[in-house]
Design a protein around this motif. Structure first.
Motif, PDB file in Angstrom:
ATOM      1  N   PRO A   1       0.805  -1.229   0.000  1.00 42.54           N
ATOM      2  CA  PRO A   1       0.000   0.000   0.000  1.00 42.54           C
ATOM      3  C   PRO A   1       0.840   1.283   0.000  1.00 42.54           C
ATOM      4  O   PRO A   1       0.421   2.286  -0.563  1.00 42.54           O
ATOM      5  CB  PRO A   1      -0.833  -0.124   1.282  1.00 42.54           C
ATOM      6  N   ARG A   2       2.024   1.253   0.597  1.00 39.96           N
ATOM      7  CA  ARG A   2       2.854   2.463   0.586  1.00 39.96           C
ATOM      8  C   ARG A   2       3.296   2.814  -0.828  1.00 39.96           C
ATOM      9  O   ARG A   2       3.309   3.986  -1.219  1.00 39.96           O
ATOM     10  CB  ARG A   2       4.069   2.283   1.501  1.00 39.96           C
ATOM     11  N   ALA A   3       3.674   1.780  -1.598  1.00 42.98           N
ATOM     12  CA  ALA A   3       4.084   2.027  -2.976  1.00 42.98           C
ATOM     13  C   ALA A   3       2.903   2.539  -3.797  1.00 42.98           C
ATOM     14  O   ALA A   3       3.063   3.417  -4.660  1.00 42.98           O
ATOM     15  CB  ALA A   3       4.658   0.751  -3.588  1.00 42.98           C
ATOM     16  N   ILE A   4       1.704   2.000  -3.532  1.00 37.16           N
ATOM     17  CA  ILE A   4       0.509   2.477  -4.229  1.00 37.16           C
ATOM     18  C   ILE A   4       0.243   3.938  -3.890  1.00 37.16           C
ATOM     19  O   ILE A   4      -0.022   4.762  -4.776  1.00 37.16           O
ATOM     20  CB  ILE A   4      -0.700   1.593  -3.862  1.00 37.16           C
ATOM     21  N   ARG A   5       0.335   4.257  -2.602  1.00 34.18           N
ATOM     22  CA  ARG A   5       0.120   5.651  -2.204  1.00 34.18           C
ATOM     23  C   ARG A   5       1.112   6.581  -2.897  1.00 34.18           C
ATOM     24  O   ARG A   5       0.736   7.624  -3.432  1.00 34.18           O
ATOM     25  CB  ARG A   5       0.273   5.794  -0.690  1.00 34.18           C
ATOM     26  N   ASP A   6       2.394   6.206  -2.883  1.00 37.79           N
ATOM     27  CA  ASP A   6       3.422   7.058  -3.474  1.00 37.79           C
ATOM     28  C   ASP A   6       3.224   7.222  -4.974  1.00 37.79           C
ATOM     29  O   ASP A   6       3.467   8.299  -5.536  1.00 37.79           O
ATOM     30  CB  ASP A   6       4.812   6.490  -3.183  1.00 37.79           C
ATOM     31  N   ALA A   7       2.734   6.145  -5.619  1.00 39.59           N
ATOM     32  CA  ALA A   7       2.534   6.204  -7.070  1.00 39.59           C
ATOM     33  C   ALA A   7       1.378   7.117  -7.446  1.00 39.59           C
ATOM     34  O   ALA A   7       1.375   7.725  -8.528  1.00 39.59           O
ATOM     35  CB  ALA A   7       2.288   4.798  -7.616  1.00 39.59           C
ATOM     36  N   LEU A   8       0.387   7.225  -6.566  1.00 38.37           N
ATOM     37  CA  LEU A   8      -0.821   7.989  -6.897  1.00 38.37           C
ATOM     38  C   LEU A   8      -0.835   9.405  -6.315  1.00 38.37           C
ATOM     39  O   LEU A   8      -1.663  10.225  -6.722  1.00 38.37           O
ATOM     40  CB  LEU A   8      -2.056   7.234  -6.386  1.00 38.37           C
ATOM     41  N   ALA A   9       0.077   9.692  -5.386  1.00 36.27           N
ATOM     42  CA  ALA A   9       0.015  10.955  -4.656  1.00 36.27           C
ATOM     43  C   ALA A   9       0.043  12.176  -5.566  1.00 36.27           C
ATOM     44  O   ALA A   9      -0.632  13.176  -5.293  1.00 36.27           O
ATOM     45  CB  ALA A   9       1.148  11.028  -3.635  1.00 36.27           C
TER      46      ALA A   9
ATOM     47  N   THR B   1      -4.079  11.604  -0.142  1.00 33.02           N
ATOM     48  CA  THR B   1      -3.993  10.155   0.046  1.00 33.02           C
ATOM     49  C   THR B   1      -3.828   9.864   1.523  1.00 33.02           C
ATOM     50  O   THR B   1      -3.276  10.680   2.272  1.00 33.02           O
ATOM     51  CB  THR B   1      -2.798   9.557  -0.716  1.00 33.02           C
ATOM     52  N   LEU B   2      -4.308   8.688   1.946  1.00 36.67           N
ATOM     53  CA  LEU B   2      -4.234   8.308   3.350  1.00 36.67           C
ATOM     54  C   LEU B   2      -4.123   6.799   3.460  1.00 36.67           C
ATOM     55  O   LEU B   2      -4.942   6.064   2.910  1.00 36.67           O
ATOM     56  CB  LEU B   2      -5.491   8.788   4.084  1.00 36.67           C
ATOM     57  N   LEU B   3      -3.083   6.326   4.158  1.00 38.30           N
ATOM     58  CA  LEU B   3      -2.928   4.895   4.409  1.00 38.30           C
ATOM     59  C   LEU B   3      -3.938   4.444   5.454  1.00 38.30           C
ATOM     60  O   LEU B   3      -4.058   5.063   6.511  1.00 38.30           O
ATOM     61  CB  LEU B   3      -1.519   4.591   4.908  1.00 38.30           C
ATOM     62  N   MET B   4      -4.645   3.348   5.158  1.00 39.36           N
ATOM     63  CA  MET B   4      -5.630   2.786   6.073  1.00 39.36           C
ATOM     64  C   MET B   4      -5.408   1.271   6.121  1.00 39.36           C
ATOM     65  O   MET B   4      -6.075   0.501   5.434  1.00 39.36           O
ATOM     66  CB  MET B   4      -7.054   3.099   5.609  1.00 39.36           C
ATOM     67  N   GLY B   5      -4.415   0.830   6.907  1.00 43.66           N
ATOM     68  CA  GLY B   5      -4.092  -0.593   6.959  1.00 43.66           C
ATOM     69  C   GLY B   5      -3.493  -1.055   5.648  1.00 43.66           C
ATOM     70  O   GLY B   5      -2.503  -0.500   5.166  1.00 43.66           O
ATOM     71  N   ASP B   6      -4.109  -2.075   5.036  1.00 40.31           N
ATOM     72  CA  ASP B   6      -3.597  -2.573   3.754  1.00 40.31           C
ATOM     73  C   ASP B   6      -4.265  -1.874   2.577  1.00 40.31           C
ATOM     74  O   ASP B   6      -4.116  -2.294   1.433  1.00 40.31           O
ATOM     75  CB  ASP B   6      -3.795  -4.085   3.646  1.00 40.31           C
TER      76      ASP B   6
ATOM     77  N   ILE C   1     -14.031   9.919   9.500  1.00 41.69           N
ATOM     78  CA  ILE C   1     -13.623  11.193  10.081  1.00 41.69           C
ATOM     79  C   ILE C   1     -12.149  11.473   9.805  1.00 41.69           C
ATOM     80  O   ILE C   1     -11.754  12.625   9.590  1.00 41.69           O
ATOM     81  CB  ILE C   1     -13.899  11.208  11.597  1.00 41.69           C
ATOM     82  N   GLU C   2     -11.328  10.429   9.795  1.00 48.93           N
ATOM     83  CA  GLU C   2      -9.910  10.642   9.506  1.00 48.93           C
ATOM     84  C   GLU C   2      -9.710  11.190   8.106  1.00 48.93           C
ATOM     85  O   GLU C   2      -8.891  12.093   7.886  1.00 48.93           O
ATOM     86  CB  GLU C   2      -9.132   9.339   9.699  1.00 48.93           C
ATOM     87  N   ASP C   3     -10.441  10.669   7.124  1.00 46.22           N
ATOM     88  CA  ASP C   3     -10.369  11.206   5.747  1.00 46.22           C
ATOM     89  C   ASP C   3     -10.767  12.670   5.726  1.00 46.22           C
ATOM     90  O   ASP C   3     -10.132  13.498   5.083  1.00 46.22           O
ATOM     91  CB  ASP C   3     -11.302  10.411   4.827  1.00 46.22           C
ATOM     92  N   VAL C   4     -11.850  12.981   6.437  1.00 43.61           N
ATOM     93  CA  VAL C   4     -12.353  14.351   6.457  1.00 43.61           C
ATOM     94  C   VAL C   4     -11.333  15.273   7.102  1.00 43.61           C
ATOM     95  O   VAL C   4     -11.054  16.372   6.589  1.00 43.61           O
ATOM     96  CB  VAL C   4     -13.687  14.427   7.226  1.00 43.61           C
ATOM     97  N   PHE C   5     -10.756  14.815   8.220  1.00 37.78           N
ATOM     98  CA  PHE C   5      -9.788  15.660   8.920  1.00 37.78           C
ATOM     99  C   PHE C   5      -8.598  15.975   8.018  1.00 37.78           C
ATOM    100  O   PHE C   5      -8.169  17.140   7.912  1.00 37.78           O
ATOM    101  CB  PHE C   5      -9.327  14.973  10.200  1.00 37.78           C
TER     102      PHE C   5
ATOM    103  N   ALA D   1      -1.242  15.061   3.660  1.00 37.90           N
ATOM    104  CA  ALA D   1      -1.485  13.658   3.387  1.00 37.90           C
ATOM    105  C   ALA D   1      -0.743  12.834   4.388  1.00 37.90           C
ATOM    106  O   ALA D   1       0.216  13.255   4.996  1.00 37.90           O
ATOM    107  CB  ALA D   1      -1.054  13.317   1.961  1.00 37.90           C
ATOM    108  N   ALA D   2      -1.219  11.589   4.573  1.00 41.32           N
ATOM    109  CA  ALA D   2      -0.560  10.710   5.525  1.00 41.32           C
ATOM    110  C   ALA D   2      -0.351   9.360   4.896  1.00 41.32           C
ATOM    111  O   ALA D   2      -1.033   8.969   3.979  1.00 41.32           O
ATOM    112  CB  ALA D   2      -1.386  10.575   6.804  1.00 41.32           C
TER     113      ALA D   2
END
Length: 308
Positions: free
Chosen positions: A238-246, A254-259, A296-300, A307-308
């Motif tokens: 998921p980290r690589a996916i996040r970095d690719a799409l950021a 973007t926000l990591l949520m587990g897997d 709520i985390e997405d909204v915050f 991004a996180a």
């Protein structure tokens, strides 16, 4: 009579060069469970301590049940119960002795004390542990004893500063059951929390960031304010996916949520195929995209930026 239990007007507090709270303005209605949400350093604890009369604001005004907290903190304390992050239990005293100490501290009449403490310890599931030293209690039991002590003088307003941090899930559930009972009895509750699932249980939320109140609304209303669409992508990395799409076109966060990765986009129908193509180019395996309801985390993250 106004329905507001707490009115916070343009309150600010500074520690040297640090502006911990800046121009906070909020109203808490009677019988609410009102949540303060924000990262470390957002100003939650400082605001809570000013509500409790422990700190004086540099400017602005706080009234609690019609009492000006800064002008008459002793009178305000009779109307509130305050449970800070590290509640002042005496670990070398028993459960019963701690409760008795706080009863004496708040001048609870002896004739009323026994009925109150029996009811509160029973509701907290601590009735069988009266002779146990507080230092020998689990983390969750200590928090429940702290709540009993904060309620021994039957306050109209209860202030809780991250009361379930470090508490196991079962104890958190039991603690929330107690809060719901208190709300049914008409107690107004203001709590700060780092747990987003807890935030969703509150009547309304104030989102704090860098000392400022950025938003204040019900959890449902805050979710409706999230711009664009929210896509969820699950994959083995998921980290690589996040970095690719950021930095992809149309991606607003973007926000990591587990897997999984939550990706906020301006247009789900348009950007979904584009993001699929980008991941395929980078040979990043993933499950099909889903459009999901924001938490709520997405909204915050969306409302305060970053991004996180």
């Amino acid at each position: 009579m106004s329905e507001a239990a707490i009115v916070i007007e343009h309150v600010a507090r500074r520690f040297g060069a640090l502006e911990a709270v800046r121009g906070a303005t909020l109203t808490v209605e009677r019988g609410e469970i009102f949540g303060l949400v924000g990262p470390d350093g957002a100003g939650k604890t400082t605001l809570m301590r000013m509500l409790a009369g422990v700190l004086r604001p540099d400017s602005g005004r706080i009234t609690l049940e019609g009492i000006d907290v800064a002008a008459d903190p002793e009178r305000a304390k009779t109307a509130l119960g305050y449970m800070p992050q590290r509640f002042g239990l005496y670990e070398d005293l028993t459960v019963d002795e701690n409760a008795f100490f706080y009863g004496e501290l708040f001048d609870v009449p002896r004739a009323e004390y026994r009925e109150r403490v029996t009811r509160l310890l029973g509701a907290a599931g601590l009735a069988a542990f009266g002779r146990r030293l507080a230092g020998q209690l689990s983390g969750g039991m200590k928090q429940k004893l702290g709540l009993v002590c904060a309620l021994i003088h039957t306050p109209k307003v209860l202030l809780l500063d991250e009361p379930t941090t470090g508490v196991d899930p079962v104890s958190r559930r039991d603690f929330w059951a107690l809060l719901y009972q208190l709300r049914e009895q008409g107690v107004t509750i203001v709590m700060s929390t780092a747990y987003m699932d807890e935030a969703q249980r509150c009547s309304r939320l104030a989102l704090l960031h860098a000392g400022e109140v950025r938003e204040c609304a019900t959890p449902a209303a805050l979710k409706r304010r999230l711009p664009g669409a929210l896509l969820a992508i699950a994959g083995s990395d998921p980290r690589a996916i996040r970095d690719a799409l950021a930095d992809a076109p149309g991606v607003q966060g973007t926000l990591l949520m587990g897997d999984r990765v939550h990706v906020r986009v301006d247009d789900g129908g348009l950007r979904g195929p584009e993001l699929e193509a980008r991941l395929a180019e980078r040979a990043l395996a993933h499950a099909p995209f889903e459009t999901v309801e924001p938490g709520i985390e997405d909204v915050f993250v969306a409302l305060v930026g970053g991004a996180a």
